[in-house]
Every structure is written in C-alpha cells, then in structure tokens.
Design a protein around this motif. Sequence first.
Motif, PDB file in Angstrom:
ATOM      1  N   ILE A 362       0.840  -1.207   0.000  1.00 43.72           N
ATOM      2  CA  ILE A 362       0.000   0.000   0.000  1.00 43.72           C
ATOM      3  C   ILE A 362       0.874   1.256   0.000  1.00 43.72           C
ATOM      4  CG2 ILE A 362      -1.548   1.368   1.466  1.00 43.72           C
ATOM      5  CD1 ILE A 362      -2.909  -1.263   2.261  1.00 43.72           C
ATOM      6  N   THR A 363       1.906   1.267   0.843  1.00 39.59           N
ATOM      7  CA  THR A 363       2.780   2.449   0.955  1.00 39.59           C
ATOM      8  C   THR A 363       3.523   2.719  -0.349  1.00 39.59           C
ATOM      9  OG1 THR A 363       3.093   1.997   3.315  1.00 39.59           O
ATOM     10  CG2 THR A 363       4.670   3.478   2.257  1.00 39.59           C
ATOM     11  N   ILE A 364       4.101   1.663  -0.928  1.00 43.72           N
ATOM     12  CA  ILE A 364       4.865   1.849  -2.174  1.00 43.72           C
ATOM     13  C   ILE A 364       3.956   2.348  -3.291  1.00 43.72           C
ATOM     14  CG2 ILE A 364       6.226   0.704  -3.958  1.00 43.72           C
ATOM     15  CD1 ILE A 364       7.195  -1.250  -1.834  1.00 43.72           C
ATOM     16  N   ASN A 365       2.790   1.720  -3.453  1.00 48.56           N
ATOM     17  CA  ASN A 365       1.878   2.115  -4.532  1.00 48.56           C
ATOM     18  C   ASN A 365       1.381   3.545  -4.348  1.00 48.56           C
ATOM     19  OD1 ASN A 365       0.872  -0.031  -6.669  1.00 48.56           O
ATOM     20  ND2 ASN A 365       1.377  -1.156  -4.804  1.00 48.56           N
ATOM     21  N   PHE A 366       1.127   3.927  -3.111  1.00 46.42           N
ATOM     22  CA  PHE A 366       0.640   5.286  -2.841  1.00 46.42           C
ATOM     23  C   PHE A 366       1.687   6.332  -3.226  1.00 46.42           C
ATOM     24  CE2 PHE A 366       0.351   8.885   0.153  1.00 46.42           C
ATOM     25  CZ  PHE A 366      -0.894   9.375  -0.202  1.00 46.42           C
ATOM     26  N   ASN A 511      -5.086 -17.359  -3.612  1.00 42.93           N
ATOM     27  CA  ASN A 511      -6.464 -17.096  -3.205  1.00 42.93           C
ATOM     28  C   ASN A 511      -6.685 -15.660  -2.745  1.00 42.93           C
ATOM     29  OD1 ASN A 511      -4.827 -17.715  -0.881  1.00 42.93           O
ATOM     30  ND2 ASN A 511      -6.702 -17.868   0.326  1.00 42.93           N
ATOM     31  N   LEU A 512      -5.585 -14.904  -2.544  1.00 44.17           N
ATOM     32  CA  LEU A 512      -5.691 -13.505  -2.129  1.00 44.17           C
ATOM     33  C   LEU A 512      -5.093 -12.552  -3.159  1.00 44.17           C
ATOM     34  CD1 LEU A 512      -4.560 -13.871   1.613  1.00 44.17           C
ATOM     35  CD2 LEU A 512      -6.898 -13.827   0.740  1.00 44.17           C
ATOM     36  N   ARG A 513      -4.606 -13.101  -4.290  1.00 42.35           N
ATOM     37  CA  ARG A 513      -3.801 -12.288  -5.206  1.00 42.35           C
ATOM     38  C   ARG A 513      -4.595 -11.121  -5.789  1.00 42.35           C
ATOM     39  NH1 ARG A 513      -1.531 -16.074  -7.984  1.00 42.35           N
ATOM     40  NH2 ARG A 513       0.202 -16.066  -6.518  1.00 42.35           N
ATOM     41  N   ALA A 514      -5.748 -11.401  -6.398  1.00 41.96           N
ATOM     42  CA  ALA A 514      -6.504 -10.314  -7.032  1.00 41.96           C
ATOM     43  C   ALA A 514      -6.970  -9.298  -5.998  1.00 41.96           C
ATOM     44  CB  ALA A 514      -7.702 -10.876  -7.805  1.00 41.96           C
ATOM     45  N   THR A 515      -7.388  -9.777  -4.811  1.00 42.72           N
ATOM     46  CA  THR A 515      -7.811  -8.852  -3.758  1.00 42.72           C
ATOM     47  C   THR A 515      -6.632  -8.036  -3.244  1.00 42.72           C
ATOM     48  OG1 THR A 515      -9.492 -10.465  -3.089  1.00 42.72           O
ATOM     49  CG2 THR A 515      -9.049  -8.668  -1.568  1.00 42.72           C
ATOM     50  N   GLY A 516      -5.475  -8.703  -3.037  1.00 38.04           N
ATOM     51  CA  GLY A 516      -4.287  -7.997  -2.566  1.00 38.04           C
ATOM     52  C   GLY A 516      -3.802  -6.954  -3.546  1.00 38.04           C
ATOM     53  N   VAL A 517      -3.753  -7.336  -4.832  1.00 39.99           N
ATOM     54  CA  VAL A 517      -3.360  -6.372  -5.863  1.00 39.99           C
ATOM     55  C   VAL A 517      -4.381  -5.249  -5.936  1.00 39.99           C
ATOM     56  CG1 VAL A 517      -2.911  -6.050  -8.325  1.00 39.99           C
ATOM     57  CG2 VAL A 517      -2.084  -8.108  -7.172  1.00 39.99           C
ATOM     58  N   ALA A 518      -5.666  -5.594  -5.773  1.00 40.47           N
ATOM     59  CA  ALA A 518      -6.722  -4.578  -5.839  1.00 40.47           C
ATOM     60  C   ALA A 518      -6.570  -3.545  -4.729  1.00 40.47           C
ATOM     61  CB  ALA A 518      -8.097  -5.246  -5.750  1.00 40.47           C
ATOM     62  N   ILE A 519      -6.296  -4.005  -3.506  1.00 47.17           N
ATOM     63  CA  ILE A 519      -6.107  -3.063  -2.399  1.00 47.17           C
ATOM     64  C   ILE A 519      -4.873  -2.195  -2.643  1.00 47.17           C
ATOM     65  CG2 ILE A 519      -5.475  -2.948   0.053  1.00 47.17           C
ATOM     66  CD1 ILE A 519      -7.408  -5.204   0.586  1.00 47.17           C
ATOM     67  N   SER A 520      -3.840  -2.791  -3.218  1.00 46.79           N
ATOM     68  CA  SER A 520      -2.658  -2.009  -3.585  1.00 46.79           C
ATOM     69  C   SER A 520      -3.014  -0.964  -4.632  1.00 46.79           C
ATOM     70  CB  SER A 520      -1.562  -2.935  -4.125  1.00 46.79           C
ATOM     71  OG  SER A 520      -1.207  -3.913  -3.179  1.00 46.79           O
ATOM     72  N   MET A 521      -3.880  -1.355  -5.574  1.00 47.17           N
ATOM     73  CA  MET A 521      -4.315  -0.418  -6.610  1.00 47.17           C
ATOM     74  C   MET A 521      -5.172   0.700  -6.026  1.00 47.17           C
ATOM     75  SD  MET A 521      -3.124  -1.227  -9.617  1.00 47.17           S
ATOM     76  CE  MET A 521      -2.412  -2.595 -10.535  1.00 47.17           C
ATOM     77  N   VAL A 522      -5.947   0.396  -4.996  1.00 45.58           N
ATOM     78  CA  VAL A 522      -6.714   1.444  -4.317  1.00 45.58           C
ATOM     79  C   VAL A 522      -5.764   2.505  -3.771  1.00 45.58           C
ATOM     80  CG1 VAL A 522      -8.164   1.963  -2.318  1.00 45.58           C
ATOM     81  CG2 VAL A 522      -8.704  -0.004  -3.757  1.00 45.58           C
ATOM     82  N   ALA A 523      -4.679   2.040  -3.141  1.00 43.06           N
ATOM     83  CA  ALA A 523      -3.675   2.983  -2.639  1.00 43.06           C
ATOM     84  C   ALA A 523      -3.046   3.769  -3.786  1.00 43.06           C
ATOM     85  CB  ALA A 523      -2.599   2.225  -1.867  1.00 43.06           C
ATOM     86  N   ALA A 524      -2.814   3.072  -4.931  1.00 40.68           N
ATOM     87  CA  ALA A 524      -2.243   3.747  -6.098  1.00 40.68           C
ATOM     88  C   ALA A 524      -3.174   4.833  -6.609  1.00 40.68           C
ATOM     89  CB  ALA A 524      -1.960   2.722  -7.195  1.00 40.68           C
TER      90      ALA A 524
END
Length: 573
Positions: A362-366, A511-524
């Motif tokens: 989250i921090t890096i993407n933000f 099983n968490l990849r798309a959700t994890g990437v999605a939350i990272s994208m939210v930060a982005a």
Amino acid sequence: MVESETDSNNSKYTDVKNHSAANGVGSNQHPNTVSPEKSSKADHIHQTGLQLVASKKDKASLDPERGYTSKADFEQAIELTGYGKFHYILLAICGLVSTSEEMDVISMSFILPSAQCDLNLNTQTKGWLNSIIFIGMMVGAYAWGSVADSLGRKKVLIVISIMNAICIVASSFSQTYEVFMVFRFLNGAALGGSGPVIWSYFAEFQPKAKRGSMLSFMAAFWTIGNLLVAGLAWLIIPTNIGFYTPAFTFNSWRIFLMVCSIPSFVVAVLLLYLPESPKFLLSQGKFEEALAIFRGIYVTNTGKSADQYPVKELLIDEQLRNELENVKKPIKNKYKRMLYNIMDNSKQLFMSPILKFTLISITINFTFHIGYYGLMMWFPELFNRFDEFIRAHPDIEEAGVCQVTDYVVGHGSHNPSGVCSANIPSTVFLESLITVAAALPANVIAVLGMDKLGRKFFLVFSTMSAGFCSASMYFVTNKNQNLAVSAVFSGVISMGNASLDCLITEVFPTNLRATGVAISMVAARLGGIIGNVVIATLLDMYCPAPTFIVAVLLAGGGLMCLFLPNTTKTDLN
C-alpha cells in the motif's frame, strides 16, 4: 482457442473416472457435493476424479516417454505445456487490456487544454477532472478484485471491458462538466478492476522462469497505450473536425475520446477466446477443468496430441489444501459465497503473516503513483503553458516552470478575466509524444533485465532516478530542458512501474492475489488523486513545492521494497 481444445478433452478422463468408480465414487460427483462429515480431506480431493498427492516427496519422474502416469504441481504442470503460441496470444490480448486501460486514464491529460473552454475549466477543476477517474478506480479496484477471486478472472474482465467502453463513449457526448464527471467516475469504476484482475490472470499462466520478463513485457503495453493516445491526440485534437449546433457540440477532442474507446470493445471480444486461469480453478477445487486447460495449452504450443501431455495427476501443497478447505465451507448461495469471500479475503490480508506485505505494498503504490500520475498527467499542460509564454514573450530566452506558471495564471489563458482559447498548437502534442516514446527503450531494458537483476533493483533505481528528475524540473530554464527532463522521467518511471507490477503481483498468495493487488491499486489511485489535486493547487499557489514533494515521496517509497521478499524466479505461491 484453448477452450475449444479443453472441451474436446473431457472424454479423456475415462481411466481416472473408472478408478474412482472402483472405489465406490460416482463419476459425475463433484467435490462440492461431498459433505465434510462423510469424507476426509484426502477423500474429498480423490472424488474429483484425479489422484492428488499432498506431498512433493512422492513425485514420479516427469518423463512422457515411459508411459506411466506422471505427477506434477502447478509450476511443473505449466512448464510442461511448453512456451509458445498460446503464451504469445495471451500476451497480445492481455497487453491490449493494459493498453486500453492506460489510454483511458491518460487521455484526460491530453484533452484538458482543449476542453477548458467547452467545460469552463480552471486549474482546480482540471485537477478534479484528472482525479475523478482515480476515485472511481478506488471503488472499482477493491470490488472487482474480490469478485474475481470468487467468480473467476475471465468473466470479470469481459464485463469490465464492455462497461469501460460504454462509459467512454457516453463521456464523449457529455456537454457539461458535471455530466462529464459522472461518466468519468463510472469509467474509473470499470478500470479499477482491470488492473488487478488482468495482472493476476496473466501471471497465473506464466512459468516462474519466464514470469518476470513476461510481466515486464506486458507492462510495456502501458507505454504502447501512452504512445497511441499521444499519437491520436496529435493527429485529431488540433484539427477542426466535428460539428456544432446551439444545443450540441461534438468537436475534435470528443472524437478523440470516441476513438480511444475502440480498444476496449475489441478486448471484450478477444477475451472470449481465452480460458479461465488454471491456478484459480485449482483453488476452487475444479481439478479436471484445470488439467484440461493445461492440455489445451500444450496442444496450442506444441501442435501435439493432448494425450501426449505428460501430466496425468496433480500434486497439491499445504496452501492449496487450505484454499480447498475454504471452498468446501457450506455456503450454498453463490452470491453469499462471493460476499463471504470478499470479507474473508480482506480480513486475511490484514492478518499475520500477510499484513506486512499488504502495508508495504500500500505504501509503495501510494507514493509511487503520486509521482507517476501526479506529474505525467500534467506534462501536456506544462508544455502548453511554455508555448503560451513563448508566444507572449518571444524575446525572453530563459524561463523556468514557476515563471511560466505565474504568467499563465496571472495574465494568460488561466486568468479569469482573460479570453479562453481552445486552439492548442500541435507542438504540444508532439512534445507529449516524445515524452512517452522515451519509455520504450526503458521498457526493453526492463524486459531483458527483470529476471536477471531482480524486481527490487529496478524499483529502487527507478524511484531514485525519477525523484532526481522531479527535483530537477524546478531548475530548468527553457522549453527544451523541460522536455528533456520530462522524457527522462517518463523512461525511468516506466521501469519502476514494470518492476512494481511484478513484485506486487507475486508477493500475494493465489487465493488472495486479485484482492491484494486490488487493495494495492486502491492505494495507487488514492496517490493519483492526491497527486493531481495537490499538484494542481500548489503549481499555481506555491510553484516550487510540487516537484520536491514528489521527489521525496518517490525515493522514500521505492526504498520500502527492500522489506519485501525476493520473488525473482520463485514459485507463484
């Protein structure tokens, strides 16, 4: 392409089904129909019609010439399909998804100078118009990513592409700022799912030896999207094409938007010819379907018969076993299951041991996207301001970004009492095209070196270099220097974008990849919003601040990746 092949392979499981029948298991029985009380975990897996071995120590030699049943885990199974035609078709289609996504995001920066009169824009409303798509993407990224982890990658991507294309067309017909904002928000809501889902989908077809270079290759399609949108803007917006009536205007920048919607329509059709992710199917307990897809890929890549594919049995590890336990939970309604999975996946991302990866991601993407979108989307506006200043002061040879901005805001086209002009010189779009073209060689370097030098090397190098370029923009003294610094920034930031996409895609479990990437994208996207709004405000009010703020955030955020595990050439676990 592959699905037709996999459908034809359904009849090739008679030997395995007979084995199941001999043990008292009906051939049509599905794992989800077996109650937990009546079956152990091993029996539950056995009833899928495939012998699944829980430990890698029982592997047989994967020799297709010996004629016995071979065993493989996911990584071996995908490697044994070969690497060829299927993967290149997959790259082309998934790459086009990324191209269309980047075209839709970055297109706004090219229409702002031309649309300022039609939509009555100032610097602040331009900032919000740039940002509204990221607000939509924040909403869409989390929702679509969680749905994709529950219902599958392919279906979600098709729906997203259709919704995206329709919203772009609708926005091109919008006649007011408010209506335009609504459709840009909906456009963003669709795009928000495209990023996390397409990266998860593409990565799950790649063998670990190729994954880094191929993910970098797909990241290069963002650059292609930038080039296409800059080239189309250069060709279309400076012209006088379109028509005008007292009640309705459809001029060149609106036609430009309409043309930008075409890739999304094309993508929606092409995705129909691709299979579902076998990694996702395995995590859902659909072993026969996953193995059939492996066989179809093998046929496409090698031209051989599906019977010659050496893998007949799939091995599972502890992680996949846990994912299967979640699928086994007695939730009957698929929509209730989907909502349950969304909440459960989100909860797991913020629990040890995944919590550390989630927070760092989250921090890096933000921080990264404050710089990436905060500056990249303002380059055409800056080029236009330099052109306007030079036309008004032909005798002044040296002027920095802040001097140019002070003139445009105080005396030029952004002065409220001034006359609005939508005539933008074609040189503005040509300079934008040169800037995004600078990312091409950088992407080639990333593709060739990602698996050799590693994700962390490229991310740290990119963010430090981009931070230096951002600070240097304050010291430029003419239009050409500004163009040179912008081009270098575009090149190095694109390498960082490729490495960040690789790293974040690989660090989360299946099983968490798309959700994890999605939350990272939210930060982005939040970084994109803040970057555009803050830069828009500070650029006019306190010019030196934006470039130095971006420099510090890029450098600091990039160093955070050193706390993530090394994912170069590792299993996609």
